[in-house]
Each structure stands twice: as C-alpha cells, then as structure tokens.
Design a protein around this motif. Structure first.
Motif, PDB file in Angstrom:
ATOM      1  N   MET A   1       0.657  -1.106   0.027  1.00  0.00           N
ATOM      2  CA  MET A   1       0.143   0.056  -0.030  1.00  0.00           C
ATOM      3  C   MET A   1       0.942   1.315  -0.009  1.00  0.00           C
ATOM      4  O   MET A   1       1.476   1.433   0.869  1.00  0.00           O
ATOM      5  N   PRO A   2       0.852   2.149  -1.152  1.00  0.00           N
ATOM      6  CA  PRO A   2       1.647   3.108  -1.067  1.00  0.00           C
ATOM      7  C   PRO A   2       1.247   4.371   0.007  1.00  0.00           C
ATOM      8  O   PRO A   2      -0.108   4.451   0.368  1.00  0.00           O
ATOM      9  N   ILE A   3       2.125   4.995   0.516  1.00  0.00           N
ATOM     10  CA  ILE A   3       1.729   5.976   1.639  1.00  0.00           C
ATOM     11  C   ILE A   3       2.154   7.556   1.119  1.00  0.00           C
ATOM     12  O   ILE A   3       3.277   7.443   0.693  1.00  0.00           O
ATOM     13  N   TYR A   4       1.315   8.479   1.179  1.00  0.00           N
ATOM     14  CA  TYR A   4       1.501   9.723   0.429  1.00  0.00           C
ATOM     15  C   TYR A   4       1.775  10.683   1.397  1.00  0.00           C
ATOM     16  O   TYR A   4       2.728  11.550   1.318  1.00  0.00           O
ATOM     17  N   ASN A   5       1.117  10.746   2.640  1.00  0.00           N
ATOM     18  CA  ASN A   5       1.262  11.832   3.506  1.00  0.00           C
ATOM     19  C   ASN A   5       1.450  13.154   2.719  1.00  0.00           C
ATOM     20  O   ASN A   5       2.509  13.901   2.975  1.00  0.00           O
ATOM     21  N   LYS A   6       0.633  13.760   1.918  1.00  0.00           N
ATOM     22  CA  LYS A   6       0.707  14.808   1.077  1.00  0.00           C
ATOM     23  C   LYS A   6      -0.475  15.722   0.900  1.00  0.00           C
ATOM     24  O   LYS A   6      -1.573  14.888   0.710  1.00  0.00           O
ATOM     25  N   LEU A   7      -0.730  16.821   0.646  1.00  0.00           N
ATOM     26  CA  LEU A   7      -1.614  17.453   0.044  1.00  0.00           C
ATOM     27  C   LEU A   7      -1.879  17.244  -1.413  1.00  0.00           C
ATOM     28  O   LEU A   7      -1.051  16.987  -2.021  1.00  0.00           O
ATOM     29  N   VAL A   8      -3.451  16.762  -1.568  1.00  0.00           N
ATOM     30  CA  VAL A   8      -3.672  16.227  -2.812  1.00  0.00           C
ATOM     31  C   VAL A   8      -4.956  17.426  -3.462  1.00  0.00           C
ATOM     32  O   VAL A   8      -5.557  17.936  -2.609  1.00  0.00           O
ATOM     33  N   ARG A   9      -5.081  17.299  -4.504  1.00  0.00           N
ATOM     34  CA  ARG A   9      -6.343  18.210  -5.241  1.00  0.00           C
ATOM     35  C   ARG A   9      -7.646  17.595  -4.702  1.00  0.00           C
ATOM     36  O   ARG A   9      -7.762  16.318  -4.381  1.00  0.00           O
ATOM     37  N   ASP A  10      -8.579  18.414  -4.622  1.00  0.00           N
ATOM     38  CA  ASP A  10      -9.840  18.311  -3.936  1.00  0.00           C
ATOM     39  C   ASP A  10     -10.641  16.772  -4.578  1.00  0.00           C
ATOM     40  O   ASP A  10     -11.148  16.340  -3.871  1.00  0.00           O
ATOM     41  N   GLY A  11     -10.375  16.723  -5.940  1.00  0.00           N
ATOM     42  CA  GLY A  11     -11.096  15.646  -6.681  1.00  0.00           C
ATOM     43  C   GLY A  11     -10.244  14.395  -6.474  1.00  0.00           C
ATOM     44  O   GLY A  11     -11.070  13.442  -7.252  1.00  0.00           O
ATOM     45  N   ILE A  12      -9.256  14.293  -5.938  1.00  0.00           N
ATOM     46  CA  ILE A  12      -8.501  12.949  -6.131  1.00  0.00           C
ATOM     47  C   ILE A  12      -9.257  11.900  -5.381  1.00  0.00           C
ATOM     48  O   ILE A  12      -9.303  10.757  -5.800  1.00  0.00           O
ATOM     49  N   LEU A  13      -9.899  12.112  -4.201  1.00  0.00           N
ATOM     50  CA  LEU A  13     -10.494  11.048  -3.465  1.00  0.00           C
ATOM     51  C   LEU A  13     -11.728  10.326  -4.471  1.00  0.00           C
ATOM     52  O   LEU A  13     -11.825   9.068  -4.315  1.00  0.00           O
ATOM     53  N   THR A  14     -12.249  11.278  -5.059  1.00  0.00           N
ATOM     54  CA  THR A  14     -13.350  10.550  -5.979  1.00  0.00           C
ATOM     55  C   THR A  14     -12.912   9.764  -7.213  1.00  0.00           C
ATOM     56  O   THR A  14     -13.326   8.901  -7.262  1.00  0.00           O
ATOM     57  N   ILE A  15     -11.645  10.192  -7.581  1.00  0.00           N
ATOM     58  CA  ILE A  15     -10.986   9.475  -8.447  1.00  0.00           C
ATOM     59  C   ILE A  15     -10.345   8.077  -8.055  1.00  0.00           C
ATOM     60  O   ILE A  15     -10.715   7.038  -8.667  1.00  0.00           O
ATOM     61  N   ILE A  16     -10.095   8.136  -6.777  1.00  0.00           N
ATOM     62  CA  ILE A  16      -9.421   6.800  -6.351  1.00  0.00           C
ATOM     63  C   ILE A  16     -10.815   5.902  -6.077  1.00  0.00           C
ATOM     64  O   ILE A  16     -10.836   4.775  -6.231  1.00  0.00           O
ATOM     65  N   GLU A  17     -11.973   6.332  -5.463  1.00  0.00           N
ATOM     66  CA  GLU A  17     -13.091   5.655  -5.258  1.00  0.00           C
ATOM     67  C   GLU A  17     -13.540   5.204  -6.499  1.00  0.00           C
ATOM     68  O   GLU A  17     -13.901   3.984  -6.560  1.00  0.00           O
ATOM     69  N   GLN A  18     -13.390   5.915  -7.674  1.00  0.00           N
ATOM     70  CA  GLN A  18     -14.128   5.452  -8.889  1.00  0.00           C
ATOM     71  C   GLN A  18     -13.256   4.355  -9.414  1.00  0.00           C
ATOM     72  O   GLN A  18     -13.615   3.420 -10.283  1.00  0.00           O
ATOM     73  N   ASP A  19     -11.749   4.287  -8.955  1.00  0.00           N
ATOM     74  CA  ASP A  19     -10.921   3.161  -9.256  1.00  0.00           C
ATOM     75  C   ASP A  19     -11.117   1.917  -8.553  1.00  0.00           C
ATOM     76  O   ASP A  19     -10.450   1.027  -8.416  1.00  0.00           O
ATOM     77  N   GLY A  20     -12.314   1.906  -7.563  1.00  0.00           N
ATOM     78  CA  GLY A  20     -12.683   0.848  -6.779  1.00  0.00           C
ATOM     79  C   GLY A  20     -11.651   0.676  -5.503  1.00  0.00           C
ATOM     80  O   GLY A  20     -11.397  -0.318  -4.907  1.00  0.00           O
ATOM     81  N   LEU A  21     -10.845   1.754  -5.211  1.00  0.00           N
ATOM     82  CA  LEU A  21      -9.666   1.745  -4.098  1.00  0.00           C
ATOM     83  C   LEU A  21     -10.156   2.226  -2.719  1.00  0.00           C
ATOM     84  O   LEU A  21     -11.066   3.120  -2.959  1.00  0.00           O
TER      85      LEU A  21
END
Length: 108
Positions: A1-21
C-alpha cells in the motif's frame, strides 16, 4: 500500500473511489493546510525545474497557480490584491522578463 502523506487536489478522493480503491484521508485545519500548501509549492517548483517540454512546464505552472489560489484563501487575500502587489513591485523594481543576472556589486 503506497503511503503519500501529502496535500492532494480536492477531486483525487473521488478518482480513487472510482478506481475501486480505499483510502485514508483527513481534512486539515487552516494553519496545517497552509503549511502543506507551502510544502506542495516547493514540490511543484522542483517539478517545474525538472521539466523538459513547454507542455510539462505549463502543467507544473498550473499546479503552482492553483496552490497560490489556495494559499490566498488561507491568507484571507484575493487574487486581485495579490495582483495589485505584483504590479506595484513591478512598477518600483521591474519584472523578470529581461533575464538580467546580477553577478556582483563593487563596494565603494
């Protein structure tokens, strides 16, 4: 599992969910958010310096500009106010368009 610990764009979580993650994330408090905006700006500037094409450079500049907009919200300042400061400094000292590189100044 990759660990990022960084600020991301507001839409990234939706993209992650759409990828089934699945993910773990949190919403930062204002001061913490500003700190991470500053850190992300450093990251993006480093990425800009590593670009090799105009397209890549424009992509990184767009990220930097987006972070500037986010920082302005945290500083409770508008882009118009920032632009006014930029123009005042440019009028007083000039811009950076001419590529002047100061080597040294002789002491008197």
């Amino acid at each position: 599992m990759p660990i990022y610990n960084k600020l991301v764009r507001d839409g990234i979580l939706t993209i992650i969910e759409q990828d089934g993650l699945r993910y773990h994330a949190k919403t930062l408090e204002p001061q913490e958010h500003l700190h991470h905006i500053q850190q992300k700006l450093l990251e993006e500037v480093q990425e800009l310096s590593a670009t090799t094409t105009t397209k890549e450079a424009v992509e990184e500049l767009a990220d930097i500009l987006e972070l500037i907009h986010a920082a302005l919200i945290r500083y409770e300042t508008s882009f118009d106010e920032l632009e006014a400061v930029r123009l005042t400094k440019k009028q007083q000292r000039g811009g950076f368009e001419q590529g002047i590189y100061l080597i040294d100044v002789e002491d008197s």
